[in-house]
Design an enzyme around this catalytic site. Structure first.
Site, PDB file in Angstrom:
ATOM      1  N   LYS A 105      -8.901  35.722 -15.971  1.00 50.17           N
ATOM      2  CA  LYS A 105      -9.517  34.448 -15.582  1.00 50.17           C
ATOM      3  C   LYS A 105     -10.953  34.441 -16.068  1.00 50.17           C
ATOM      4  CE  LYS A 105     -11.203  31.868 -11.560  1.00 50.17           C
ATOM      5  NZ  LYS A 105     -11.193  31.674 -10.092  1.00 50.17           N
ATOM      6  N   GLU A 159     -20.031  27.228  -0.684  1.00 53.95           N
ATOM      7  CA  GLU A 159     -19.355  28.532  -0.760  1.00 53.95           C
ATOM      8  C   GLU A 159     -20.229  29.692  -0.274  1.00 53.95           C
ATOM      9  OE1 GLU A 159     -17.699  29.484  -4.608  1.00 53.95           O
ATOM     10  OE2 GLU A 159     -16.772  31.305  -3.827  1.00 53.95           O
ATOM     11  N   GLU A 203      -5.529  30.863  -9.493  1.00 56.10           N
ATOM     12  CA  GLU A 203      -6.982  30.871  -9.743  1.00 56.10           C
ATOM     13  C   GLU A 203      -7.725  31.396  -8.500  1.00 56.10           C
ATOM     14  OE1 GLU A 203      -8.049  26.981 -11.292  1.00 56.10           O
ATOM     15  OE2 GLU A 203     -10.109  27.297 -10.629  1.00 56.10           O
ATOM     16  N   GLU A 340     -12.670  18.154 -14.068  1.00 50.22           N
ATOM     17  CA  GLU A 340     -13.139  18.924 -12.903  1.00 50.22           C
ATOM     18  C   GLU A 340     -14.661  19.116 -12.946  1.00 50.22           C
ATOM     19  OE1 GLU A 340     -10.588  22.174 -11.736  1.00 50.22           O
ATOM     20  OE2 GLU A 340     -12.320  23.321 -11.063  1.00 50.22           O
TER      21      GLU A 340
HETATM   22  C1  LIG Z   1     -17.983  27.218 -10.523  1.00 47.74           C
HETATM   23  C2  LIG Z   1     -17.988  26.207  -9.664  1.00 47.74           C
HETATM   24  O1  LIG Z   1     -17.109  26.129  -8.601  1.00 47.74           O
HETATM   25  C3  LIG Z   1     -16.392  27.275  -8.172  1.00 47.74           C
HETATM   26  C4  LIG Z   1     -16.190  27.137  -6.722  1.00 47.74           C
HETATM   27  C5  LIG Z   1     -15.138  26.428  -6.208  1.00 47.74           C
HETATM   28  C6  LIG Z   1     -14.085  26.035  -7.041  1.00 47.74           C
HETATM   29  C7  LIG Z   1     -14.037  26.423  -8.340  1.00 47.74           C
HETATM   30  C8  LIG Z   1     -12.890  26.066  -9.219  1.00 47.74           C
HETATM   31  O2  LIG Z   1     -11.949  25.428  -8.725  1.00 47.74           O
HETATM   32  O3  LIG Z   1     -12.921  26.364 -10.409  1.00 47.74           O
HETATM   33  C9  LIG Z   1     -15.058  27.343  -8.909  1.00 47.74           C
HETATM   34  O4  LIG Z   1     -14.500  28.617  -8.822  1.00 47.74           O
HETATM   35  C10 LIG Z   1     -18.935  25.098  -9.767  1.00 47.74           C
HETATM   36  O5  LIG Z   1     -18.928  24.201  -8.904  1.00 47.74           O
HETATM   37  O6  LIG Z   1     -19.750  25.085 -10.718  1.00 47.74           O
END
Ligand SMILES: C=C(O[C@H]1C=CC=C(C(=O)O)[C@@H]1O)C(=O)O
Length: 363
Positions: A105, A159, A203, A340
């Site tokens: 990943k 987070e 993920e 996203e």
């Molecule tokens: C890397 C980021 O989110 C991380 C945290 C939550 C979900 C994420 C995702 O779904 O990819 C990322 O891992 C960002 O917001 O820049």
């Protein structure tokens, strides 16, 4: 100045007795009892300078910031790094490397440089960020106190990298995302879809596995449920897992834990070293994005957030850079990953009152 607003309270650091740009020196000073508190930001790449200070006063209360309305700024210039096409290409290339077995990943991010029509006071933007989510999560770090840069790092990260109180360590990793909808029925359907998405569950698992492994070096009883839960911000649904562990040595500091645990595969990847190398080659330096922001007291207790949904506001108070990334796994779709980044960027853009980036829709 340092402010971290969380649903359970606000931590404020005022004044700066001493600054550290070297994380190891800061960690050693805390452990030896030479300093009795530390606040600030750790960069994504620990070889880069940190922005940590020993505050004159560390004030902790039990209410989050009240939060304020969004600001009303307009961008006079917007520069995207990279373009939409280039980001899709980067994702497609990362998927090829995953299929080839080079990496499991990797998190790829985009940044946006914006010049605003009028200045923004860091404290006003901090309030707008806190007002933009139900938990009133927000942080503001005066980077100048340690680095002399005149910049502020501000954000509304949901987070928690870790929280440490006595011998108890909790982590709340987020990974796996979907956009919120203003229509409650659609919003619920999107959330349910995320909870059953094999790609997002995979993920997410990389992050929980990493934390379980790293915590086991210092902790007993690492407890992580086998399936994630849904969490939301104002703009994004996430998969999240509450983790709890017990430190073998309660004198381990929250800063040491932040250095051990981060950057997790929520912002870097698996294996960490290979993913970090790919990120360096593809994106260049990230600075403070995807590092950690937090505090630690003299007993080693404290809390560190993953530095996402954030921006760096320059000394002129009109120029800023914001970032958004997403985890790339075997079944990631380049267009989906581009979208996203767009909905994650909304956290900062909404706080500034910026509707669109004046670019074609998918940019
Ligand atoms: C890397 C980021 O989110 C991380 C945290 C939550 C979900 C994420 C995702 O779904 O990819 C990322 O891992 C960002 O917001 O820049």
């Amino acid at each position: 100045m340092f402010v971290l607003s969380r649903p359970h309270g606000t931590v404020r650091g005022r004044g700066a007795v001493r600054g550290f740009t070297d994380v190891d020196a800061a960690s050693a000073a805390l452990r030896s009892g030479e300093i009795d508190a530390l606040t600030g930001a750790i960069p994504f790449d620990l070889a880069d300078p940190a922005a940590l200070v020993v505050p004159e006063v560390l004030h902790i209360d039990d209410a989050p910031l009240a939060g304020g309305p969004p600001l009303l700024r307009t961008p006079v210039s917007t520069t995207l790094h990279p373009t939409a096409d280039e980001h899709r290409e980067r994702v497609a290339h990362a998927v090829k490397r995953i299929v080839a077995g080079d990496v499991g990943k990797v998190v790829l991010a985009r940044s946006v440089d914006i010049v605003l029509d009028a200045e923004v006071a860091p404290t006003e933007l901090l309030d707008a960020l806190a007002g933009g989510n139900a938990g009133h999560n927000a942080f503001g770090v005066d980077l100048g106190a340690a680095t002399g840069s005149g910049s502020w790092l501000l954000g509304a990260s949901p987070e928690v990298l870790l929280r440490k109180s006595g011998s108890v360590v909790t982590c709340h990793p987020y990974a796996g995302s979907a956009p919120r909808s203003p229509d409650p029925v659609v919003d619920r359907a999107i959330a349910d879809g995320l909870l059953s998405s094999a790609k997002d569950l995979a993920e997410h698992a990389f992050v929980v596995d990493h934390l379980r492994d790293r915590l086991s070096h210092l902790c007993d009883d690492v407890d992580a449920p086998s399936t994630p839960q849904l969490q939301s911000t104002g703009e994004v649904w996430h998969l999240a897992t509450p983790i709890r562990a017990t430190l073998r040595d309660p004198a381990t500091t929250a800063l040491d834990l932040a250095l051990l645990l981060g950057p997790t595969p929520a912002v870097c990847g698996t294996p960490s070293d290979v993913a970090a190398q790919i990120i360096r080659e593809v994106e260049g330096e990230r600075g403070f994005y995807a590092g950690a922001v937090g505090w630690c007291d003299g007993a080693g207790d404290g809390e560190w957030m993953v530095t996402i949904r954030c921006l760096e506001l320059e000394a002129d108070r009109r120029s800023l850079r914001t970032w958004a990334g997403g985890g790339i796994v075997e079944h990631s779709d380049p267009q989906g990953e581009l979208e996203e980044t767009a909905f994650k960027l909304r956290t900062v853009l909404n706080a500034l009152g910026i509707d669109g980036l004046d670019q074609p829709r998918n940019d």
